[in-house]
Scaffold this motif. Structure first.
Motif, mmCIF file in Angstrom:
data_model
loop_
_atom_site.group_PDB
_atom_site.id
_atom_site.type_symbol
_atom_site.label_atom_id
_atom_site.label_comp_id
_atom_site.label_asym_id
_atom_site.label_seq_id
_atom_site.Cartn_x
_atom_site.Cartn_y
_atom_site.Cartn_z
ATOM 1 N N HIS A 60 0.827 -1.206 0.000
ATOM 2 C CA HIS A 60 0.000 0.000 0.000
ATOM 3 C C HIS A 60 0.864 1.259 0.000
ATOM 4 C CE1 HIS A 60 -3.285 2.723 0.927
ATOM 5 N NE2 HIS A 60 -2.575 3.208 1.925
ATOM 6 N N ALA A 61 0.502 2.219 -0.853
ATOM 7 C CA ALA A 61 1.149 3.535 -0.889
ATOM 8 C C ALA A 61 0.127 4.581 -0.471
ATOM 9 C CB ALA A 61 1.682 3.845 -2.291
ATOM 10 N N HIS A 62 0.392 5.251 0.656
ATOM 11 C CA HIS A 62 -0.605 6.185 1.189
ATOM 12 C C HIS A 62 -0.536 7.543 0.508
ATOM 13 C CE1 HIS A 62 1.832 8.981 3.615
ATOM 14 N NE2 HIS A 62 2.500 7.955 4.118
ATOM 15 N N GLY A 63 -1.605 8.297 0.699
ATOM 16 C CA GLY A 63 -1.726 9.602 0.072
ATOM 17 C C GLY A 63 -1.189 10.719 0.937
ATOM 18 N N GLY A 64 -1.581 11.934 0.606
ATOM 19 C CA GLY A 64 -1.083 13.107 1.312
ATOM 20 C C GLY A 64 -0.515 14.116 0.315
ATOM 21 N N THR A 87 2.475 -10.130 -6.039
ATOM 22 C CA THR A 87 2.544 -8.893 -5.259
ATOM 23 C C THR A 87 1.870 -7.781 -6.044
ATOM 24 O OG1 THR A 87 4.629 -9.566 -4.243
ATOM 25 C CG2 THR A 87 4.056 -7.230 -4.108
ATOM 26 N N TYR A 88 0.925 -7.109 -5.381
ATOM 27 C CA TYR A 88 0.171 -6.032 -6.012
ATOM 28 C C TYR A 88 0.465 -4.711 -5.317
ATOM 29 C CZ TYR A 88 -2.350 -10.020 -7.912
ATOM 30 O OH TYR A 88 -2.662 -11.189 -8.543
ATOM 31 N N LEU A 89 0.538 -3.663 -6.095
ATOM 32 C CA LEU A 89 0.646 -2.305 -5.572
ATOM 33 C C LEU A 89 -0.748 -1.700 -5.466
ATOM 34 C CD1 LEU A 89 3.668 -1.069 -7.696
ATOM 35 C CD2 LEU A 89 3.578 -0.929 -5.199
ATOM 36 N N HIS A 90 -1.013 -1.008 -4.365
ATOM 37 C CA HIS A 90 -2.254 -0.247 -4.234
ATOM 38 C C HIS A 90 -1.894 1.176 -3.809
ATOM 39 C CE1 HIS A 90 -5.815 1.119 -1.625
ATOM 40 N NE2 HIS A 90 -6.070 1.416 -2.888
ATOM 41 N N GLY A 91 -2.341 2.159 -4.577
ATOM 42 C CA GLY A 91 -2.104 3.556 -4.231
ATOM 43 C C GLY A 91 -3.399 4.324 -4.179
ATOM 44 N N GLN A 92 -3.577 5.119 -3.117
ATOM 45 C CA GLN A 92 -4.765 5.946 -2.931
ATOM 46 C C GLN A 92 -4.368 7.410 -2.951
ATOM 47 O OE1 GLN A 92 -8.046 5.936 -2.615
ATOM 48 N NE2 GLN A 92 -8.351 7.936 -1.657
#
Length: 461
Positions: free
Chosen positions: A63-67, A132-137
């Motif tokens: 997971h790649a978080h936002g901001g 392996t999956y990437l998830h970005g929000q």
């Protein structure tokens, strides 16, 4: 071509191996009895959280978080909060790992490097996942897409697919142009950010470096000028006209006006002062503003500025997307997203088309009105659709993804609001184009050629 060597944030397996070993920690309430959770800190200073389901399906979601968050230190609570927010992935049987990144503030490649470091740490402390999956929000969509471009095509093929939800996919060099426009239009009407008797600075800085202004202070100025939170009948005529003009010209929804202005203030300061050494990456020269009660006066009076080419180059290198992906990418975006406008998806599709990689892209859209959270059923459906695509090799369609959602809604009951026929309008229909700017999606390649001889400073890691 010298850009890569100077600005890349290296990731070494040695640094990941030397990081703190994951320590068990209580899971969020939704995952109690479902998974074992871990926390730790990397050698680069990034806090992280990991969850491994008791009935693990063998695959991992990174997971790649936002901001971005704006504190200079990594936030130990951020990764735990993200795990709680995205617990549906773990409930569906996926292991999950999220980094808080080594520091707050802007830095897409830095965040991508920290995401890749955490993936390596997971492999070393658990085992190599089957997939392996990437998830970005949100901004994490930019981070995840950049991670796929940098690391996803390596011979080791560490990533198998990417899920981007409400992603900021226009890239830093133009993805914030609507906030540049908001910053100057707001000041034209309100004249209180800064006030005439305060220290003056060019508006592309967002806020002068030493200012002690807080979000509360900024909100007070916005209220003073527009009466934003007051019922319309309690606003003065001047406040109502200011608000009407700002919203009409900027095309920003009233409900997120304050959050966009915060970004155009505090995050711009971070980008310009902390990451680019006070160089200006933004321009509004030649932009024609329209929609106000007096467009001629607005265009004559609004502050104008030109970007420093080296700053644009460095911001572009850090965060613009090239479209060079070779793994499946599935996106999910609310049509009425008030923060990352749905037209970001049009920009991303154009990028992949320009790179002749759009065969790897499927975009889905929903009739929702929020940015930070969509239907849990849709999140579960999206990761499943991506997994099925990767495993089977059969590319889904927006219609097939929408059709598969009902099975997950039977469990979660949060709705399946897909609009399979929806296609977003081009990015320039929502965001004022910059006359004389480089055409998209050939932006990065042309910038490399044009600016390769300029001195390199870069985005600080």
């Amino acid at each position: 071509m010298a850009l890569v060597a100077v600005l890349a944030v290296p990731v070494s397996s040695a640094s990941a191996a030397a990081a703190d070993e994951p320590a068990t920690t209580p899971c969020p309430a939704d995952l109690a009895g479902v998974a074992t959770c871990y926390t730790g800190r990397s050698t680069d200073g990034a806090y992280y959280a990991i969850a491994v389901p008791e009935k693990w399906n063998g695959s991992l979601v990174m997971h790649a978080h936002g901001g971005p968050d704006l504190g200079e230190e990594s936030d130990p609570e951020r990764s735990i909060g993200d795990l709680e927010r995205w617990s549906v992935m773990v409930e569906q049987g996926y292991a999950w790992a999220g980094s808080s990144y080594r520091r707050g503030g802007y830095g897409t490649r830095m965040a991508a490097a920290d995401t890749e470091s955490l993936r390596r740490l997971f492999v070393e402390n658990f085992r190599k996942p089957e997939r392996t999956y990437l998830h970005g929000q949100s901004w994490g969509g930019n981070v995840a897409a950049k991670t796929a471009e940098i690391y996803g095509s390596k011979k080791s093929r560490p990533y198998d697919g990417v899920l981007l939800t409400n992603g900021v996919l226009g890239g830093g060099s133009r993805g914030y142009d609507y906030r540049v426009d908001l910053r100057v239009v707001y000041q034209y009407y309100c004249k209180n950010h800064p006030r005439p008797d305060e220290a003056q600075y060019p508006l592309w800085k967002g806020l002068r470096a030493g200012s002690t202004m807080t979000t509360t202070g900024l909100r007070a100025r916005l209220e003073e000028c527009t009466g934003l939170s007051a019922p319309p009948q309690e606003r003065t005529a001047v406040q109502q006209r200011n608000l009407d003009d700002i919203l009409a010209v900027s095309k920003i929804p009233e409900r997120t006006l304050e959050s966009h202005l915060r970004f155009a203030t505090f995050t711009f300061r971070d980008i310009v002062h902390n990451r680019l050494g006070d160089r200006n990456p933004f321009s509004n020269v030649g932009v024609v503003y329209s929609g106000s009660h007096d467009d001629a006066a607005l265009n004559a009076g609004v502050e104008r500025f030109s970007a420093d080419p080296s700053a644009v180059r460095d911001l572009s290198y850090d965060s613009d997307l090239t479209g060079k992906v070779s793994i499946p990418v599935l996106t999910l975006h609310a049509i009425d997203d008030p923060t990352a406008f749905v037209e970001h998806e049009a920009a991303y599709r154009a990028t992949l088309r320009g790179a002749k990689r759009d065969k790897y892209l499927v975009q889905t859209f929903t009739d929702e009105h929020e940015h930070s959270g969509l239907s849990t059923s849709e999140y579960a459906n999206s990761i499943s659709a991506l997994d099925t695509w990767v495993r089977s090799g059969r590319k889904p369609t927006p219609t097939s993804v929408a059709a598969s959602c009902s099975a997950f809604d039977a469990r979660y009951g949060t709705g399946c609001l897909y609009r399979p026929s929806f296609v977003p309008q081009p990015y320039a229909t929502r965001v004022n184009a910059r006359p004389g700017g480089l055409s998209w999606p050939a932006l990065t390649a042309q910038q490399e050629k044009k600016w390769s001889r300029l001195p390199m400073v870069g985005i600080a890691p």
